[in-house]
Design an enzyme around this catalytic site. Structure first.
Site, PDB file in Angstrom:
ATOM      1  N   SER A  97       2.114   2.894  -2.467  1.00  0.00           N
ATOM      2  CA  SER A  97       2.072   3.748  -3.663  1.00  0.00           C
ATOM      3  C   SER A  97       1.342   5.063  -3.441  1.00  0.00           C
ATOM      4  O   SER A  97       1.435   5.965  -4.267  1.00  0.00           O
ATOM      5  CB  SER A  97       1.422   2.994  -4.831  1.00  0.00           C
ATOM      6  OG  SER A  97       0.127   2.551  -4.479  1.00  0.00           O
ATOM      7  N   ARG A  98       0.595   5.179  -2.342  1.00  0.00           N
ATOM      8  CA  ARG A  98      -0.159   6.421  -2.111  1.00  0.00           C
ATOM      9  C   ARG A  98      -0.611   6.502  -0.641  1.00  0.00           C
ATOM     10  O   ARG A  98      -0.446   5.538   0.118  1.00  0.00           O
ATOM     11  CB  ARG A  98      -1.371   6.510  -3.045  1.00  0.00           C
ATOM     12  CG  ARG A  98      -2.369   5.392  -2.861  1.00  0.00           C
ATOM     13  CD  ARG A  98      -3.400   5.366  -3.986  1.00  0.00           C
ATOM     14  NE  ARG A  98      -2.935   4.551  -5.105  1.00  0.00           N
ATOM     15  CZ  ARG A  98      -2.613   5.024  -6.305  1.00  0.00           C
ATOM     16  NH1 ARG A  98      -2.702   6.318  -6.560  1.00  0.00           N
ATOM     17  NH2 ARG A  98      -2.209   4.216  -7.266  1.00  0.00           N
ATOM     18  N   TYR A 109     -16.110  -4.870   4.704  1.00  0.00           N
ATOM     19  CA  TYR A 109     -14.912  -4.151   5.177  1.00  0.00           C
ATOM     20  C   TYR A 109     -14.773  -4.309   6.697  1.00  0.00           C
ATOM     21  O   TYR A 109     -13.679  -4.576   7.203  1.00  0.00           O
ATOM     22  CB  TYR A 109     -15.041  -2.689   4.779  1.00  0.00           C
ATOM     23  CG  TYR A 109     -13.839  -1.818   5.057  1.00  0.00           C
ATOM     24  CD1 TYR A 109     -12.681  -1.898   4.270  1.00  0.00           C
ATOM     25  CD2 TYR A 109     -13.862  -0.886   6.094  1.00  0.00           C
ATOM     26  CE1 TYR A 109     -11.594  -1.075   4.514  1.00  0.00           C
ATOM     27  CE2 TYR A 109     -12.776  -0.061   6.340  1.00  0.00           C
ATOM     28  CZ  TYR A 109     -11.647  -0.153   5.546  1.00  0.00           C
ATOM     29  OH  TYR A 109     -10.571   0.665   5.785  1.00  0.00           O
ATOM     30  N   ALA A 110     -15.894  -4.162   7.421  1.00  0.00           N
ATOM     31  CA  ALA A 110     -15.855  -4.348   8.879  1.00  0.00           C
ATOM     32  C   ALA A 110     -15.396  -5.758   9.221  1.00  0.00           C
ATOM     33  O   ALA A 110     -14.579  -5.954  10.137  1.00  0.00           O
ATOM     34  CB  ALA A 110     -17.241  -4.080   9.474  1.00  0.00           C
ATOM     35  N   ILE A 121      -8.684   9.188   7.880  1.00  0.00           N
ATOM     36  CA  ILE A 121      -7.392   9.805   7.574  1.00  0.00           C
ATOM     37  C   ILE A 121      -7.527  10.555   6.257  1.00  0.00           C
ATOM     38  O   ILE A 121      -7.856   9.965   5.213  1.00  0.00           O
ATOM     39  CB  ILE A 121      -6.288   8.723   7.480  1.00  0.00           C
ATOM     40  CG1 ILE A 121      -6.200   7.913   8.782  1.00  0.00           C
ATOM     41  CG2 ILE A 121      -4.954   9.373   7.130  1.00  0.00           C
ATOM     42  CD1 ILE A 121      -5.923   8.709  10.042  1.00  0.00           C
ATOM     43  N   GLY A 173       0.840  -1.200   0.000  1.00  0.00           N
ATOM     44  CA  GLY A 173       0.000   0.000   0.000  1.00  0.00           C
ATOM     45  C   GLY A 173       0.873   1.247   0.000  1.00  0.00           C
ATOM     46  O   GLY A 173       0.428   2.335   0.356  1.00  0.00           O
ATOM     47  N   ALA A 223     -13.584  -7.844   7.289  1.00  0.00           N
ATOM     48  CA  ALA A 223     -12.183  -8.051   6.891  1.00  0.00           C
ATOM     49  C   ALA A 223     -11.236  -7.390   7.884  1.00  0.00           C
ATOM     50  O   ALA A 223     -10.244  -7.986   8.318  1.00  0.00           O
ATOM     51  CB  ALA A 223     -11.958  -7.494   5.485  1.00  0.00           C
ATOM     52  N   LYS A 224     -11.551  -6.150   8.277  1.00  0.00           N
ATOM     53  CA  LYS A 224     -10.651  -5.439   9.194  1.00  0.00           C
ATOM     54  C   LYS A 224     -10.722  -6.046  10.600  1.00  0.00           C
ATOM     55  O   LYS A 224      -9.716  -6.057  11.314  1.00  0.00           O
ATOM     56  CB  LYS A 224     -10.987  -3.946   9.220  1.00  0.00           C
ATOM     57  CG  LYS A 224     -10.688  -3.221   7.887  1.00  0.00           C
ATOM     58  CD  LYS A 224      -9.232  -3.348   7.460  1.00  0.00           C
ATOM     59  CE  LYS A 224      -8.837  -2.330   6.390  1.00  0.00           C
ATOM     60  NZ  LYS A 224      -7.456  -2.528   5.907  1.00  0.00           N
TER      61      LYS A 224
HETATM   62  N1  LIG Z   1      -7.948   6.621   4.761  1.00  0.00           N
HETATM   63  C1  LIG Z   1      -8.572   6.231   5.868  1.00  0.00           C
HETATM   64  O1  LIG Z   1      -9.345   7.007   6.466  1.00  0.00           O
HETATM   65  C2  LIG Z   1      -8.367   4.858   6.425  1.00  0.00           C
HETATM   66  C3  LIG Z   1      -8.906   4.551   7.669  1.00  0.00           C
HETATM   67  C4  LIG Z   1      -8.720   3.276   8.211  1.00  0.00           C
HETATM   68  C5  LIG Z   1      -7.992   2.337   7.517  1.00  0.00           C
HETATM   69  N2  LIG Z   1      -7.480   2.651   6.280  1.00  0.00           N
HETATM   70  C6  LIG Z   1      -6.705   1.610   5.596  1.00  0.00           C
HETATM   71  O2  LIG Z   1      -5.416   2.114   5.293  1.00  0.00           O
HETATM   72  C7  LIG Z   1      -4.908   1.454   4.134  1.00  0.00           C
HETATM   73  C8  LIG Z   1      -4.457   2.510   3.141  1.00  0.00           C
HETATM   74  O3  LIG Z   1      -5.569   3.310   2.912  1.00  0.00           O
HETATM   75  P1  LIG Z   1      -5.522   4.687   2.165  1.00  0.00           P
HETATM   76  O4  LIG Z   1      -6.632   5.512   2.678  1.00  0.00           O
HETATM   77  O5  LIG Z   1      -4.136   5.245   2.160  1.00  0.00           O
HETATM   78  O6  LIG Z   1      -6.013   4.150   0.741  1.00  0.00           O
HETATM   79  P2  LIG Z   1      -5.585   4.374  -0.759  1.00  0.00           P
HETATM   80  O7  LIG Z   1      -5.092   5.751  -0.961  1.00  0.00           O
HETATM   81  O8  LIG Z   1      -6.731   3.890  -1.567  1.00  0.00           O
HETATM   82  O9  LIG Z   1      -4.385   3.351  -0.878  1.00  0.00           O
HETATM   83  C9  LIG Z   1      -4.608   1.975  -0.925  1.00  0.00           C
HETATM   84  C10 LIG Z   1      -3.248   1.347  -1.116  1.00  0.00           C
HETATM   85  O10 LIG Z   1      -3.391  -0.064  -1.094  1.00  0.00           O
HETATM   86  C11 LIG Z   1      -2.819  -0.608  -2.275  1.00  0.00           C
HETATM   87  N3  LIG Z   1      -3.520  -1.826  -2.636  1.00  0.00           N
HETATM   88  C12 LIG Z   1      -4.861  -2.084  -2.594  1.00  0.00           C
HETATM   89  N4  LIG Z   1      -5.102  -3.344  -2.986  1.00  0.00           N
HETATM   90  C13 LIG Z   1      -3.896  -3.897  -3.291  1.00  0.00           C
HETATM   91  C14 LIG Z   1      -3.476  -5.171  -3.755  1.00  0.00           C
HETATM   92  N5  LIG Z   1      -4.341  -6.160  -4.001  1.00  0.00           N
HETATM   93  N6  LIG Z   1      -2.162  -5.387  -3.947  1.00  0.00           N
HETATM   94  C15 LIG Z   1      -1.251  -4.407  -3.711  1.00  0.00           C
HETATM   95  N7  LIG Z   1      -1.574  -3.190  -3.274  1.00  0.00           N
HETATM   96  C16 LIG Z   1      -2.885  -2.935  -3.070  1.00  0.00           C
HETATM   97  C17 LIG Z   1      -2.948   0.492  -3.317  1.00  0.00           C
HETATM   98  O11 LIG Z   1      -1.956   0.285  -4.302  1.00  0.00           O
HETATM   99  P3  LIG Z   1      -2.192   0.542  -5.898  1.00  0.00           P
HETATM  100  O12 LIG Z   1      -3.212   1.606  -6.014  1.00  0.00           O
HETATM  101  O13 LIG Z   1      -0.819   0.916  -6.378  1.00  0.00           O
HETATM  102  O14 LIG Z   1      -2.630  -0.786  -6.402  1.00  0.00           O
HETATM  103  C18 LIG Z   1      -2.649   1.723  -2.463  1.00  0.00           C
HETATM  104  O15 LIG Z   1      -1.252   1.885  -2.289  1.00  0.00           O
HETATM  105  C19 LIG Z   1      -6.036   0.549   3.634  1.00  0.00           C
HETATM  106  O16 LIG Z   1      -5.810  -0.758   4.112  1.00  0.00           O
HETATM  107  C20 LIG Z   1      -7.271   1.153   4.281  1.00  0.00           C
HETATM  108  O17 LIG Z   1      -8.293   0.197   4.435  1.00  0.00           O
HETATM  109  C21 LIG Z   1      -7.648   3.880   5.731  1.00  0.00           C
END
Ligand SMILES: NC(=O)c1ccc[n+]([C@@H]2O[C@H](COP(=O)([O-])OP(=O)(O)OC[C@H]3O[C@@H](n4cnc5c(N)ncnc54)[C@H](OP(=O)(O)O)[C@@H]3O)[C@@H](O)[C@H]2O)c1
Length: 253
Positions: A19-20, A159-160, A192, A17, A162-163
């Site tokens: 990449s962003r 999602y609930a 976030i 994860g 899985a997490k």
């Molecule tokens: N943002 C929030 O408020 C929040 C809150 C709680 C938990 N989270 C968790 O934090 C993590 C990151 O979230 P984010 O908000 O930063 O999301 P995001 O910007 O959508 O980033 C998701 C990241 O996961 C990677 N990814 C998804 N599926 C993948 C796969 N099958 N194989 C490899 N890479 C994969 C994506 O890579 P590519 O796009 O390069 O494939 C990207 O780097 C997630 O697990 C999310 O559930 C986020």
């Protein structure tokens, strides 16, 4: 900027994860602390961008394309990382997402399996792939849950589930791997705010969401990175099996 955790210098990490968003911020924070980082995702251009900005800041990074739900991709990733870095001390299993609300009456098996695969199975496969390396170096693992695993939220039931699975898996692995010196902890953020999130909500929605957090603001990727580095470093050497809520006071279990 001085290193927050000098003990991390010279170590190597895999950040899925990366990449962003949260993963990219965490990879950059590890690199600022002297860690060589493999940033992992599926988007080659985004990974190259993260690796280049780490290198421009004087850090060491490898951009690695892998779908973390696919074991052959993970096997290739491990071979690449071992070839370039010689070993792995830290696995940050953050790949996932797909928490958008879905009324359960509209849920279907394909979407359910996609979310569970992406958020739970991918984390387990990533950790198990690197287990020989983590046990060889008494390494650390940080996994990614969500406030959706800590209380009922608007996110999809898949999602609930899985997490929540990530929380249970992390606790299980922490106990199983403790005798080998491997620590496993989990972070559970709420709301976030990063580029993708900013584009998906209006100013009015943002203000409304902010009111739900006792600390009076939304979270940032750096909030999660700081907590993750603590859990990955020797600063937390007596801590394993916990889930750390990074939620501005909105989750107090
Ligand atoms: N943002 C929030 O408020 C929040 C809150 C709680 C938990 N989270 C968790 O934090 C993590 C990151 O979230 P984010 O908000 O930063 O999301 P995001 O910007 O959508 O980033 C998701 C990241 O996961 C990677 N990814 C998804 N599926 C993948 C796969 N099958 N194989 C490899 N890479 C994969 C994506 O890579 P590519 O796009 O390069 O494939 C990207 O780097 C997630 O697990 C999310 O559930 C986020």
């Amino acid at each position: 900027m001085p290193a927050d955790h000098p003990d991390l210098a010279g170590k190597t990490a895999v950040v899925t994860g990366g990449s962003r968003g949260i993963g990219a911020a965490t990879a950059a924070a590890l690199a600022r602390n002297g860690v060589a980082v493999a940033v992992v995702g599926r988007d080659r251009d985004a990974l190259d961008g993260v690796a280049t900005s780490i290198a421009d800041a004087g850090g060491r990074a490898l951009a690695a394309v892998a779908d973390c739900t696919a074991q052959p991709d993970l096997d290739r990733l491990r071979a690449l990382v071992l070839d370039r870095f010689g070993g792995v001390d830290i696995v940050i299993a953050f790949a996932g997402g797909y928490g958008q609300p879905v009324p359960s009456i509209e849920e279907n098996a394909e979407h359910w399996r996609h979310v569970v695969d992406s958020d739970l199975t991918a984390a387990f496969l990533t950790i198990s792939t690197f287990l020989p390396d983590l046990t060889a170096r008494r390494g650390t693992v940080v996994t990614m849950a969500s406030s959706a695993a800590r209380q009922a939220t608007r996110a999809a039931a898949a999602y609930a589930a899985a997490k929540s699975g990530v929380v249970g898996m992390s606790r299980h692995l922490a106990k199983e791997l403790a005798p080998q010196g491997v620590r496993v902890n989990c972070v559970a953020p709420a709301m976030i705010e990063h580029e993708r999130v900013r584009h998906s909500i209006s100013d009015e929605q943002r203000q409304q969401l902010t009111r739900g957090f006792p600390l009076g603001r939304l979270g940032t990727p750096d909030d999660v990175a700081a907590a993750t580095l603590f859990l990955a470093s020797a600063a937390s050497s007596w801590i394993t099996g916990i889930t750390l809520d990074i939620a501005g006071g909105s989750v107090m279990p």
